[in-house]
Design an enzyme around this catalytic site. Structure first.
Site, PDB file in Angstrom:
ATOM      1  N   ARG A 148       0.822  -1.218   0.000  1.00  0.00           N
ATOM      2  CA  ARG A 148       0.000   0.000   0.000  1.00  0.00           C
ATOM      3  C   ARG A 148       0.862   1.277   0.000  1.00  0.00           C
ATOM      4  O   ARG A 148       0.621   2.171  -0.803  1.00  0.00           O
ATOM      5  CB  ARG A 148      -1.004  -0.030   1.150  1.00  0.00           C
ATOM      6  CG  ARG A 148      -2.175  -1.012   0.880  1.00  0.00           C
ATOM      7  CD  ARG A 148      -3.155  -1.054   2.032  1.00  0.00           C
ATOM      8  NE  ARG A 148      -2.487  -1.475   3.253  1.00  0.00           N
ATOM      9  CZ  ARG A 148      -2.943  -1.212   4.477  1.00  0.00           C
ATOM     10  NH1 ARG A 148      -4.060  -0.516   4.631  1.00  0.00           N
ATOM     11  NH2 ARG A 148      -2.282  -1.648   5.515  1.00  0.00           N
ATOM     12  N   ASN A 156      -6.750  -2.900   1.025  1.00  0.00           N
ATOM     13  CA  ASN A 156      -6.688  -4.360   1.056  1.00  0.00           C
ATOM     14  C   ASN A 156      -8.088  -4.910   1.210  1.00  0.00           C
ATOM     15  O   ASN A 156      -8.908  -4.308   1.885  1.00  0.00           O
ATOM     16  CB  ASN A 156      -5.932  -4.813   2.313  1.00  0.00           C
ATOM     17  CG  ASN A 156      -4.428  -4.784   2.123  1.00  0.00           C
ATOM     18  OD1 ASN A 156      -3.937  -5.019   1.029  1.00  0.00           O
ATOM     19  ND2 ASN A 156      -3.710  -4.511   3.192  1.00  0.00           N
TER      20      ASN A 156
END
Ligand code: FE
Ligand code: MG
Ligand code: ZN
Ligand code: ZN
EC number: 6.2.-.-
Lengths: 773, 329
Positions: free
Chosen positions: A26, A44
Site C-alpha cells: 500500500r 486491502n
C-alpha cells in the site's frame, strides 16, 4: 472535506492479486501515485489489493508499469486486472484506505533477510537501531515464522506481547515511512532483546554479542536462537571445536553448514562464480552447496568430509551480521562487508537426535544440555520452526532446491489448474505436507524424518497450521501406499474423523506428478523415477521406474533389474550388502566372503542371498548406486542417508571428461539392466575413475531406455523425479543425451526432487483423481 | 495318511494314537464332549489356531506350541488353565511318524503344564489343501478371586515389565526354516506361562495388564495395550533383554527384535509401587529369570509407543501392518 474535486478525468480500478499483503504494498502504491501525480485510493480486501486511480491514460499506464517494476521486494504479483471507471470527478489526493473486511486470501510471506536500508541502520552508530538485532521493515524480516494466525497483523504475530513505543508507533502509522504497517516493527526501547546464558542457563553479564563471539573464539559451542529455530555455532576453522560439536551432536560424518560474512570470505575454500554468488545472495539465503577447492579438505577437515561440496550460507538475520561485525572490530557503516572477513562459523541446525528444531530457550536449555556451552537466546517467540533451505546449482545453471525451508515456505506452487482442496501427508523421510487451495499448492516447510514422536507431532502441527493460515479444509487426504508410515496413519486418522476420502498414491507416481505439477504440465508424460524405495502397487520395493503418468493415472512401463535387498532396510544403510547382492546376481557369490570377509556376517549374508531369506527384491536405483560404491570400496557402511551415493558423485565429479564408458548395460525391452556396468567396475582399481565410469554408463543406459520408452509411446516429454536426481552430475548427463535426441526434459527446481517434494505430487494426483470421480 | 470321510481303520488309528498319548479319563470315555465340574469364580476361555513352518524347530514343535499358545492366552486373562480341546487338520500323505512325534510332544507339554487335553477332533484334507498339519486349541480356566487383569487397564505412570529375552522364538524359527546355520544357540522360548503368572499375581495382585508378545512381537503387544487403554508407552532400549545371538541374527537379517515373535514371554503392566515386588517375583521364577522393567505408561491420547534409544534419541516403535516392508527412500 478538503478541496473540491478537480475536473473530470479518466479513472480505473486495478485489482492486484498475489502475495500483496503484509509486504508494504500500500505505501509503495501511495508513493508511486503521488510521484505520478495521480489521485485515488488503495486498500486491502479479501481478494488482495485494490487501487482506484484518476488521471490521464498515459500516466495511468506508466503507473501500472512502475507498479510491476517497483513492487516491494517481498511482494509477488500474480495478476493485475484493470477495469475502467469511465471519466468523472477525481478525488483531490491519493489516500490509503484502512484494511477492509473479508478474508485475506493472499497468503503469508516467507521470511526475508535484512534489507540494505535496515542493514545500513544496523551498522550506523548514529541510528536509534544501531546494533539492534530485531530491526526490520516492510521489505525485510521475519514473516512466516512469527505468524500465529491470519490476517497478518501484529496481534497475530509473536510480537503481540511487545507494545510499540512512541517512535515505533509513529513510523508504523506513517505512509511515507519504510516501516508503515511493518507488523514486526521493533526497537531497543520496545522490542525483543538478546540474552547470553551459560551452559546452566544463567544469564551472563556484558554485551551478548561480544560474549557469544568470545565463546566461539575460545572454541566453545554456542546455541543461537535465530529466525526459524536454534543453530549450533562454533568456529569452523577451530580444529578442536568442530570435532567436539560432531561428537556431542553424534552426527557421524554428516556435513555441517558454514556461514561467512560474504562470498569473498568463502572463495578460499569454494569455487564461486556469478551463479554461486547469486544463489548465496538469494532472498531465501539458502545453504548453497558449493564445489570445494583443493585446500578445503585440509583446512576445514571436519566440515564436509569426503564430499566434493561444502554447504555455505550468508548472514540473513541481524544477529548474524552483528557477529561478523563484532569479529571485524565493530567498524562503522557497511563498507567492511565488501571485504573478505576471517570469521567462518559452523551453523548447524539444533535438532538433537534427528528430532525437530529447537525453537525456544527453555527447550534449548533442556534439549541441548551437554551439547552447547552457551546459549544466545532471545524473547521473540518462533511460531513455526523452519530449517534453513538447501539449494544446489544444476549443470545447466538452473537452481535445484534440495530442502525447502526458511525463505521458501510457505510460498505457493502454482498448479496447472484449479481443483478441490486436498491435504497430502508425504512419506517418511524429509517429510513435508501439502495443502491445495484453488490452483495453488501450499507446501509446508521441511519437517524431517518421521522416525520419532516429535517429528510426527510437528507434521500434524504443520498440517493444522496450513489449514488455519489458508482457511481451507481439505476435501480429501492423500498419502503414500506404504501402510507403516506415520504420514499414512495421519491421513487415515484425519479422513476417519472428518469423513473424508483417502487417496493413496503410489510413491513414484507422486514423484513424477510433483515435477509435472511444478512445470504445470498437462497430458501424459514419460516419468523416469529414480530413488531409494517406495512401495509399488504390487507391494514390492520399487525405485527405478519408467512410468507413463497422466494425471490421476500411471502405468509402469518398465523398471531397473531387481536386486535382492539382504536384510531389507539394513541394506540401504550398508552399501557392502548391496555390493554382495550384486556379486550374487553376477554369479560371483563366492567372492562375497573374499571381498567382505572383514565384515561380520559376510558368510551368513552370502547364505541369505543363496536362499533368498530376508532378501526382498527391489528395483531401486539408489541401491544400484550403493552396490557400485560398495564394489569400488568407496563406502561400506553409511553414517547418514545417501552418503555412499553422494561420495560416489563427488569422486566422479573430480574426474576429467570424457569418461570411458564401461562394459555397458542392457535394455531388454522394459527392463534396464546395469549389471554389465557393475561387472566392469569389479576390475577397476581406481575408485574415482570407477565412480565416473558408473555415472557415465548409467546415464547412457537411462537415456537409451528413455528413448525406447518415448518411441514406444510416442511421447516427447520426459520428467525426472525422485531423490537420485539430486545428483546433478547424473541429471546433467541424462538431460544432455535426451535433449540431443529431441526429447524435452523436466527437472525439479523450486520443489525438492526427493521425498521432500512428494506431498506436492500426492496432492496433485489426488486433485486429478477427484476430478475424474 | 489317507484322506477320507470316516474310514474305520483311519479313525481308529488316530483315536488310539491320541488316547494313548494324552491318556486321560475324558478321552478314554470316547464321548464327543468332555464333562467336568465347573469351579467357583469367573471362567476364561481362549482359542488359537497354530500354523508354523517348519513344524519342528529348536526348542519345540507345532504340538508343544499348540499347548503353550492357548495355555498362555488363558493365563494372560489372569486365569489358571484347566482343560484344553484340540482340533487337527492333516494333509493327506502327512507322515504318520511325524504325527506321532507331534502328538507325543503335545501330550508332554500338556502333562508338564498340568492341563489335560479333554476333547479333540481330526480332519484329513486332500493333498495340497493344507500345509502338513494345522492345530487349533481351545482352553478354559478360572480366574482367582480378586484378580482383574485386562488390556484396557493401563494408566499413565504404570510400569511395563517383560519376563525375559525378546525375539528368541521368531529368530529360531526363521533360522530353522531358512537353514541359515546360526548354530544351536538359537532356541524357541516356547513355554507355559501360567505358573509364572500365578507367582506374579500372588506377589502383586494389582497387576493391571498381561499380554504374551507373540505375533508382531513386543511392539504389537505394547501397541495393543496402549490402544485399548487409551495411553502411550515409553520404553528404554538399553533395558530391553535381548540375547547376544538373537541380537546378532537380527542385525544381519535386518529384523528389529521388537517385532519378532515370542512364545514363552509376557509383558506386564502394574502400578509403580507394585513394580519392585513384581519384578522380584518374576526373577525368582525359572521362566522369569531375565525379567526386566523396560519402561512406563504415558498419558498420550494418540497412543504413541516410543523408545529412548541407546544413543539418547527417541524413536517411534512401529506397529507393522504385516511383514516388515522396506521403506528407506
Ligand atoms: Fe522417494
Ligand atoms: Mg496366542
Ligand atoms: Zn528492512
Ligand atoms: Zn520502539
Amino acid at each position: 472535506m478538503g478541496r473540491p474535486a478537480t475536473a473530470a478525468v479518466g479513472g480505473e480500478r486495478i485489482r492486484v492479486r498475489g502475495l500483496v499483503q503484509g509486504v508494504g504494498f500500500r505505501p509503495t502504491v501511495w508513493r508511486l501515485a503521488r510521484e505520478e501525480g495521480l489521485t485515488g485510493e488503495v486498500g486491502n480486501d479479501g481478494a488482495g489489493l485494490w487501487i482506484r486511480i484518476w488521471g490521464p491514460e498515459a500516466v495511468r499506464a506508466r503507473f501500472r508499469e512502475r507498479l510491476r517494476a517497483e513492487a516491494p521486494p517481498l511482494a509477488r504479483i500474480e495478476a493485475l486486472e484493470v477495469e475502467s471507471l469511465g471519466s468523472g470527478p477525481a478525488p483531490a489526493r491519493f489516500s490509503i484506505a484502512s484494511s477492509g473486511g473479508g478474508t485475506a486470501r493472499t497468503g503469508v510471506a516467507s521470511d526475508a533477510p535484512v534489507c540494505p536500508a535496515c542493514l545500513a541502520e544496523l551498522l550506523d552508530p548514529g541510528d536509534r537501531r544501531y546494533r539492534y538485532p530485531f530491526l526490520n521493515c516492510t521489505h525485510c524480516g521475519p514473516r512466516y515464522t512469527i505468524t500465529t494466525a491470519i490476517p497478518y497483523d501484529r496481534p497475530n504475530t509473536t510480537l503481540a506481547g511487545f507494545p510499540l513505543c512512541g517512535d515505533c508507533s509513529r513510523e508504523y502509522a506513517d505512509p511515507g515511512d519504510r516501516r508503515f504497517h511493518a507488523q514486526p516493527i521493533a526497537c531497543p526501547a520496545c522490542g525483543p532483546a538478546l540474552v547470553l546464558r551459560d551452559s546452566e542457563g544463567r544469564p551472563e553479564a556484558g554485551d551478548p554479542v561480544s560474549g557469544a563471539l568470545a565463546h566461539i573464539r575460545a572454541g566453545r559451542i554456542v546455541a543461537m536462537k535465530g529466525v526459524g529455530g536454534y543453530h549450533l555455532a562454533c568456529d569452523a576453522r577451530d580444529p578442536g571445536a568442530v570435532p567436539r560439536l560432531r561428537a556431542r551432536k553424534e552426527r557421524g560424518g554428516k556435513p555441517l553448514a558454514v556461514m561467512a560474512a560474504n562470498p569473498a570470505s568463502l572463495e578460499r575454500w569454494a569455487r564461486i562464480g556469478p551463479a554461486e554468488r547469486d544463489l548465496l545472495g538469494d532472498p531465501a539465503r539458502p545453504i548453497a552447496l558449493l564445489a570445494k577447492r583443493g585446500r578445503a579438505e585440509a583446512e576445514l577437515p571436519g566440515i564436509a568430509p569426503g564430499l566434493a561440496e561444502v554447504g555455505a550460507m550468508l548472514p540473513y538475520a541481524p544477529i548474524h551480521y552483528l557477529l561478523f561485525h563484532e569479529a571485524a572490530g565493530r567498524p562503522a557503516g557497511t563498507g567492511w562487508l565488501g571485504e573478505p572477513q576471517g570469521l567462518l562459523l559452523v551453523m548447524t541446525s539444533a535438532n538433537p537426535g534427528g528430532e525437530p528444531l529447537v525453537t525456544e530457550p527453555d527447550e534449548a536449555h533442556r534439549r541441548l544440555a551437554g551439547i552447547a556451552d552457551a546459549f544466545l537466546d532471545h524473547d521473540r517467540p518462533i511460531a513455526v520452526a523452519c530449517d534453513d533451505s538447501v539449494a544446489r546449482l544444476r549443470s545447466d545453471g538452473r537452481r535445484l532446491l534440495l530442502r525447502r525451508g526458511r525463505g521458501h515456505a510457505p510460498r505457493a506452487v502454482p498448479l496447472p489448474r484449479k481443483g478441490a482442496p486436498v491435504l497430502a501427508t508425504g512419506a517418511w523421510l524429509k517429510n513435508t505436507v501439502c495443502l491445495t487451495r484453488g490452483d495453488e499448492a501450499h507446501l509446508s516447510q521441511h519437517i524431517g524424518d518421521l522416525a520419532n514422536p516429535a517429528a510426527v507431532r510437528a507434521m500434524e502441527g504443520a498440517a493444522a497450521h496450513l489449514e488455519a493460515l489458508l482457511e481451507t479444509a481439505p476435501g480429501a487426504v492423500a498419502c503414500d501406499l506404504h501402510p507403516d508410515f506415520p504420514s499414512t496413519h495421519l491421513a487415515h486418522r484425519l479422513a476417519e474423523v472428518r469423513g473424508l476420502p483417502v487417496v493413496p498414491v503410489q510413491h513414484h507416481h507422486a514423484h513424477i506428478a510433483a515435477v509435472a505439477a511444478e512445470h504445470r504440465l498437462g497430458g501424459p508424460v514419460l516419468g523416469l523415477a529414480l530413488d531409494g524405495v517406495g512401495l509399488g502397487d504390487d507391494r514390492a520395493a520399487w525405485g527405478g521406474e519408467m512410468l507413463v503418468v497422466d494425471g490421476a493415472r500411471y502405468e509402469r512401463l518398465g523398471h531397473l533389474t531387481p536386486l535382492p535387498l539382504p536384510g531389507g532396510d539394513r541394506a540401504a544403510r550398508e552399501p557392502w550388502r548391496m555390493a554382495a547382492a550384486a556379486l550374487h546376481l553376477l554369479g560371483r557369490g563366492a567372492e562375497i566372503e573374499t571381498r567382505f570377509g572383514h565384515r561380520e556376517g559376510a558368510g551368513l549374508l552370502a547364505r541369505m542371498l543363496e536362499r533368498e531369506a530376508a532378501c526382498p527384491w527391489t528395483t531401486s536405483a539408489g541401491r544400484w548406486f550403493d552396490a557400485a560404491a560398495g564394489l569400488l570400496g568407496v563406502r561400506e557402511v553409511c553414517g547418514y542417508e545417501a552418503q555412499a551415493a553422494m561420495e560416489l558423485e563427488g569422486l566422479a565429479r573430480a574426474q576429467p571428461e570424457p569418461v570411458e564408458e564401461p562394459g555397458g548395460f542392457r535394455v531388454a525391452g522394459p527392463e534396464l539392466d546395469p549389471t554389465p556396468l557393475l561387472e566392469a567396475l569389479l576390475e577397476e582399481p581406481d575408485p574415482a575413475r570407477g565412480a565416473a565410469r558408473f555415472h557415465a554408463g548409467l546415464a547412457a543406459g537411462l537415456a537409451e531406455w528413455a528413448r525406447w520408452a518415448a518411441a514406444a509411446r510416442g511421447l516427447t516429454r520426459v520428467v525426472l523425479g525422485g531423490g537420485c536426481w539430486a545428483n546433478t552430475l547424473l541429471a546433467g548427463k541424462v538431460r544432455r543425451r535426451l535433449e540431443a535426441s529431441g526429447l524435452t526434459v523436466f527437472e525439479a527446481e523450486a520443489v525438492p526432487p526427493g521425498d521432500g517434494g512428494l506431498s506436492l505430487g500426492q496432492a496433485w494426483v489426488a486433485v486429478r483423481s477427484l476430478e475424474e470421480d | 495318511l489317507a484322506h477320507g470321510g470316516g474310514g474305520r481303520a483311519m479313525t481308529r488309528l488316530i483315536e488310539e494314537l491320541f488316547a494313548a498319548a494324552f491318556d486321560n479319563r475324558w478321552l478314554a470315555a470316547g464321548d464327543d464332549a468332555a464333562a467336568f465340574p465347573a469351579p467357583a469364580g469367573r471362567m476364561v476361555m481362549a482359542t488359537d489356531s497354530h500354523v508354523v513352518t517348519p513344524l519342528f524347530f529348536p526348542g519345540g514343535d507345532i504340538g508343544s506350541l499348540a499347548v503353550h499358545g492357548t495355555v498362555n492366552d488363558v493365563a494372560m486373562g489372569g486365569g489358571r488353565p484347566l482343560y484344553l480341546a484340540a482340533g487337527f487338520v492333516l494333509e493327506e500323505g502327512f507322515p504318520l511318524a511325524d504325527l506321532r512325534r507331534i502328538v507325543g510332544s503335545m501330550a508332554a507339554a500338556s502333562r508338564e503344564a498340568e492341563v489335560p487335553v479333554v476333547a479333540g477332533d481330526t480332519k484329513v484334507v486332500e493333498r495340497g489343501k493344507a500345509d502338513g498339519v494345522y492345530i487349533s486349541t481351545t482352553g478354559v480356566g478360572v480366574v482367582p478371586e480378586g484378580v482383574a487383569v485386562g488390556g484396557a487397564r493401563a494408566r499413565p505412570g504404570d510400569r511395563v515389565l517383560v519376563s525375559g529375552t525378546l525375539g528368541d522364538h521368531g529368530v529360531a524359527i526363521l533360522s530353522a526354516r531358512e537353514d541359515l546355520g546360526f548354530g544351536t544357540e538359537l532356541q524357541s522360548d516356547s513355554a507355559p506361562l501360567h505358573g509364572l503368572v500365578a507367582t506374579m499375581l500372588e506377589a502383586a495382585p494389582g497387576v493391571r495388564c498381561l499380554r504374551d508378545p507373540t505375533r508382531g512381537g513386543l511392539a504389537a503387544a505394547l501397541h495393543e495395550l496402549a490402544r485399548h487403554s487409551g495411553v502411550g508407552m515409553r520404553i528404554r532400549e538399553a533395558d530391553l533383554p535381548v540375547r547376544e545371538e538373537v541380537r546378532g541374527a537380527c542385525e544381519i537379517l535386518g529384523l528389529d527384535p521388537l517385532n519378532v515373535a515370542n512364545e514363552g514371554k509376557l509383558v506386564a503392566v502394574c502400578p509403580p509401587d507394585a513394580a519392585p515386588a513384581l519384578l522380584a517375583a518374576m526373577g525368582g521364577h525359572p521362566l522369569g529369570r531375565a525379567a526386566a522393567e523396560i519402561g512406563k505408561v504415558t498419558a498420550d491420547e494418540r497412543g504413541f509407543v516410543e523408545m529412548e534409544t541407546a544413543f539418547g534419541g527417541t524413536r517411534l516403535v512401529d506397529w507393522l501392518y504385516g511383514e516388515q516392508l522396506p521403506r528407506i527412500c
